[in-house]
Scaffold this active site. Sequence first.
Site, PDB file in Angstrom:
ATOM      1  N   HIS A 112      41.464 -17.902 -52.016  1.00 25.33           N
ATOM      2  CA  HIS A 112      40.684 -17.545 -53.205  1.00 25.33           C
ATOM      3  C   HIS A 112      40.155 -18.858 -53.790  1.00 25.33           C
ATOM      4  O   HIS A 112      40.826 -19.896 -53.688  1.00 25.33           O
ATOM      5  CB  HIS A 112      41.541 -16.940 -54.312  1.00 25.33           C
ATOM      6  N   ASP A 115      42.702 -20.756 -55.703  1.00 25.15           N
ATOM      7  CA  ASP A 115      43.879 -21.270 -54.978  1.00 25.15           C
ATOM      8  C   ASP A 115      43.728 -22.739 -54.627  1.00 25.15           C
ATOM      9  O   ASP A 115      44.718 -23.451 -54.494  1.00 25.15           O
ATOM     10  CB  ASP A 115      44.063 -20.536 -53.632  1.00 25.15           C
TER      11      ASP A 115
HETATM   12  C1  XUL Z   1      46.233  -7.987 -53.543  1.00 23.30           C
HETATM   13  C2  XUL Z   1      45.748  -8.548 -52.260  1.00 23.30           C
HETATM   14  C3  XUL Z   1      44.908  -9.762 -52.364  1.00 23.30           C
HETATM   15  C4  XUL Z   1      43.707  -9.756 -51.495  1.00 23.30           C
HETATM   16  C5  XUL Z   1      42.783 -10.920 -51.754  1.00 23.30           C
HETATM   17  O1  XUL Z   1      47.096  -6.925 -53.387  1.00 23.30           O
HETATM   18  O2  XUL Z   1      46.060  -8.072 -51.205  1.00 23.30           O
HETATM   19  O3  XUL Z   1      45.725 -10.843 -52.066  1.00 23.30           O
HETATM   20  O4  XUL Z   1      44.072  -9.772 -50.158  1.00 23.30           O
HETATM   21  O5  XUL Z   1      42.338 -10.972 -53.050  1.00 23.30           O
END
Ligand code: XUL
Length: 455
Positions: A112, A115
């Site tokens: 992300h 992150d």
């Molecule tokens: C949340 C989830 C996230 C997504 C990316 O449950 O799975 O980590 O994969 O935002």
Amino acid sequence: MTSSPEPFFGNIDAIAYEGPESDNPLAFRWYDAGRIIMGKTMAEHLRFGVCYWHSFAWDGSDIFGHGTLDRPWNPASRTGNTTIDPLDAAKLKMAAAFEFIEKLGAPFFSFHDIDIAPAGSSFRETCGHFDEMVDEAAGHMDRTGIKLLWGTTNAFSHPRFMAGAATNPDPDLFAYAAAQVAHCMNATHRLGGANYVLWGGREGYETLLNTDMSRELDQLGRFLNMVVEHKHAIGFEGALLIEPKPMEPTKHQYDYDVATVYGFLQRYGLDNEIKVNIEVNHATLSGHDFHHEVATAVHSGIFGSIDANAGDDRLGWDLDLFPKSVEQMTLGMLEILRGGGFTTGGLMFDTKLRRMSIERDDLFHGHIGAMDTMARSLLAAASILEDGEIDRRRTARYAGWDAEQRILDGSHPAAVTLQQLHDEVIGDDSFDPQPVSGRQEALENLVARHIERAR
Ligand code: XUL
Ligand code: CO
């Protein structure tokens, strides 16, 4: 060129394949990257990815307690350096991540935006930090050959997004999220990402008393159309993927499951532009089997990628366990192989250690076990397909249809109506269809045999 500072996993060498008889806990027993299965290497089939957030950004905190993990690269963790400059800390975290992924031998990672870089005091400053860290990532990727499976935006953690991003009642939050997604898509494009993922985050609701669902879904439809336009405007060739989830953090998430997402994509004219990233534990939370979600996506032509984790039968929240069940994953891999396997997607470990697994090398144990589980499941699924017995039986079950295109196909020259079928049945006293066994237990025994024997 990006330099690699002191190793964080100095006591661990690159993880090697040693075979099923090995007792070495830091070796693969099933994942043999170069081994050819059904015409492709295991590495090409499985396309493993390691996630940044749970493995490197998370400190072990949960809703009841503080961080427990030994994460010296994370200033907020139990063993972090609290006086370090946030950008220097982000660089240490990135060095730790690439050291780990390289030693593990996974070909991909995912992140992300928040992150990899610390927030600034304005969006512009945050973007400045982010761009610097994207340069840093490009250096590590060049140095190690590790690739980006997907980038994604976190438009759900900050309090500004408490009522959603694209579905927020306030258009300013739509604009904020749009800016963040555009910036992160540009970075994903620059890093050669194979996909861009949009998990709904807080796109959902707690109560209809304050929620206009029609407006919110229209907002989401518009947002995703803008994302598609942006993809084409910048020439990003990766796939756009929505990650379904039924609940958590909101009581009702709009992207409930694959079928719901497909209906949504069709309604907003997006079904040829966006596919799905299916998370195993999200499937479980929605009341479906993982393989059901894969089969639904394949059938709808929107299968993209997998977040390979697992839940727990008795805990109803998103646990993100490392996958251990070869049976569950064999049935999932079977549907993936039946659908033709991954193109841009892969198996991304959206997985978390348990909070008491506090040592750095616990990250290796979690991922090695998960990669072996998936490799063993691939072997079993390939064995089922190569043997062909299950598919032969399935085909035989429908054999009667081969001669009945007049019923199935409404444009057939001899297509029949409901009334004609009525007249045929009422006019033939000998018409008496007989039940045939579904043989479920026998088929399950066959699957078990493949799991036992696949080597
Ligand atoms: C949340 C989830 C996230 C997504 C990316 O449950 O799975 O980590 O994969 O935002
Ligand atoms: Co996920």
